[in-house]
Write a protein that holds these residues in place. Structure first.
Motif: not given
Lengths: 252, 338
Positions: A164-185
């Motif tokens: 949700l934090f990653a999603s709030a950062l951007t309008r692009h879901q792919l960018v949000a997915a990459a950010t969320a994956s990076l932090v979770t990873g």
């Protein structure tokens, strides 16, 4: 035109919750995530509990293995479910409706988080037949099952908050997915890293790792308040960060 | 160019008050400084070409954008101090209607009402009303993603008025609509005028001149003219304008006099108030030809022509500037000389 005077209610979180939960139920994406998680959970369970390589194992070990596998799949599902929560609204322009409505950012964030958590929990509860199979055919305690599911909910909630934090950062879901994956990873990798580096860094890594020490208890049916506190704190931290980002972006 | 007076008398009951409002994106100025007041119950149109700051201004008024400086008050409330209260009083339709494609029209409007603070019961009463009003009752059960642009826009209006706001802000409400839909939308806005203060933006003059009591013309982030349609037209068109292209013969007049310049000849015509050469209008085929813009208080075509010929100049072209308000608008925003 007759005026309908707005009666102010405190239910903005509930309103957002219901809309978002409805969005999961109406979209194919929600079902795809659910089906994938259930399929993989089932295959992994079959492989370790009933498959030819299952061998002689204690029921408790099989159940712990199930929760171990389910935790990883829950984390992946949490990323997939959460990345759309805000980014999609920004992409389609519906965020403007929320931004210009008398609703507070924390209410939006909480409503969205709880809807994703409810959907993720429903997916996890659909796997309940697997532990019940062990319960029927072997010897495990109901408390072990309940503790395991509590752990899945907590780790799922924490990763949802990251997403949700990653999603709030951007309008692009792919960018949000990459950010969320990076932090979770990174949060996952901290545990194996803690075994390589020496103290005191290893202590910090182990304490911060999302899996490993903190999930081991739930996996084995052991309830530690410190593990609950860790996941709640992690969730709170990322939800708070998401709220702050929403507040800042609301006026941009 | 002289603009009509922008100041009106201070409204007794202002709904919107802007004082020195600016908006910068980094170093780039998108708006302002802008100051104006709008009285309760007025329908005001913001006119300007695309990219002049209309959407920025409306989003600031809708509490969706923070101004870089200045104060904005809606119904007496400062938007930065009481954004929550202001949002309860404002209905906003952005250029793209903020509809969720996965919801039916009925569900979406109920959601919009609830998110704007209405109770479940109030929403249940209000949704059929606004559906009727916005003429979307027949698509109550249709997913918004399956609606035509016209319906989506009307659903957008319905969500903006669902909580019966005091101030209604419509950003390009006829954007992408066909002529029939535009007429329907205008009719809807006219009806809304009776019960709301309305702000509408557009880059098409007739769209708002027909529905608004007052126009504010924006150009390059600033309000360059303000007033009723009549005031704007009167102010700009009080004088008759014409453009005359003159070719001056190379040889001096036969009587040996030094000759009168075309500008002086025109200026000497009774009734002429202003003469100025148009910049860079020399014709390639006639390098000696110069165009002048002339303003006067009557139709001076014949007199100007006679004066120029008597002064020994050839009149190559003479045209009266058009009077349509469209041309006024284009002139106001500096696109083409009116």
């Amino acid at each position: 035109m007759t005026a309908a005077q707005p009666a102010i209610t405190a239910g903005a979180t509930g309103v957002v919750f219901r809309r978002e939960l409805g969005a999961y139920l109406r979209s194919p994406m929600g079902y795809i995530v659910a089906a994938t998680v259930l399929l993989l959970d089932g295959l992994l369970f079959y492989a370790q509990a009933l498959g030819p390589s299952a061998g002689e194992r204690l029921s408790g070990q099989v159940l712990a293995g199930f929760f171990y596998n389910a935790s990883g799949l829950t984390a992946i599902a949490a990323v997939a479910l959460s990345i759309r929560l805000v980014a999609e609204e920004r992409q389609t322009g519906t965020q403007l409706l929320l931004d210009t409505s008398p609703v507070r950012d924390w209410e939006i964030v909480l409503g969205k988080f709880l809807s994703a958590l409810a959907f993720l929990t429903a997916i996890n509860l659909a796997t309940l037949y697997m532990p019940l199979l062990i319960l029927v055919n072997g010897k495990v305690s109901l408390a072990h099952v309940l503790t395991g599911y509590l752990g899945l909910t907590l780790i799922g909630g924490a990763v949802l908050a990251v997403g949700l934090f990653a999603s709030a950062l951007t309008r692009h879901q792919l960018v949000a997915a990459a950010t969320a994956s990076l932090v979770t990873g990174t949060l996952f990798l901290l545990w194996p890293l803690s075994r390589i580096v020496g103290p005191p860094v290893s202590w910090v890594f182990a304490a911060l790792a999302i899996h490993g020490r903190h999930f081991a208890g739930f996996q084995s049916g052991l309830f530690h308040l410190r593990d609950v506190a860790y996941y709640v704190a992690l969730t709170y931290f990322f939800l708070y960060a998401a709220t702050k980002i929403m507040e800042a972006k609301r006026w941009e | 160019m002289e603009h009509p007076p922008a100041r009106r008398q201070r409204p007794a009951n202002p709904m919107v008050q802007l004082d020195g409002v600016t908006k910068y994106y980094g170093p780039k100025r998108a708006l302002g400084p802008v100051s104006f007041e709008i009285e309760k119950g007025d329908a005001v149109g913001f006119l300007g070409l695309n990219g002049v700051g209309k959407t920025t201004l409306l989003r600031i008024l809708a509490c969706g954008l923070r101004p870089s400086s200045g104060t904005v008050r809606i119904g007496g409330l400062d938007v930065l101090r009481d954004p929550h209260e202001v949002r309860k009083r404002v209905g906003y339709l952005p250029e793209t209607p903020p509809v969720y494609g996965d919801m039916t029209v009925g569900d979406y409007l109920a959601f919009a009402g609830r998110i704007k603070g209405m109770s479940q019961e109030a929403v249940a009463r209000r949704v059929p009303e606004v559906e009727e009003y916005a003429r979307v009752a027949e698509v109550h059960d249709v997913l918004t993603r399956n609606l035509s642009q016209g319906y989506r826009q009307r659903v957008g209006v319905a969500q903006a008025i669902i909580h019966d706001p005091e101030l209604l802000i419509l950003d390009e409400p006829t954007h992408d609509l066909d002529p029939v839909q535009i007429m329907e939308m205008r009719g809807m806005i006219r009806e809304l005028k009776d019960s709301h203060t309305i702000l509408i933006s557009s880059h098409i003059l007739p769209e708002i001149s027909e529905t608004c009591d007052r126009l504010l013309v924006l150009n390059d982030g600033e309000i360059v003219a303000s007033g009723t349609e009549a005031e704007l037209g009167e102010g700009l068109l009080r004088s008759r304008r014409l453009s005359v292209t003159v070719r001056t013969p190379a040889q001096q007049p036969a009587d040996g006099s030094p000759g009168t310049t075309p500008e002086a000849a025109i200026r000497a015509v009774p009734g002429v108030t202003r003469v100025e050469p148009a910049p860079a209008t020399r014709r390639r085929s006639e390098p000696q030809a110069v165009t002048y813009h002339v303003e006067g208080d009557a139709d001076l075509r014949a007199a100007v022509c006679r004066a120029l010929v008597e002064a020994g100049h050839d009149v190559v072209a003479l045209a009266r500037a058009e009077r349509e308000l469209e041309r006024v608008f284009v002139g106001l925003v500096g696109g083409v000389e009116a």
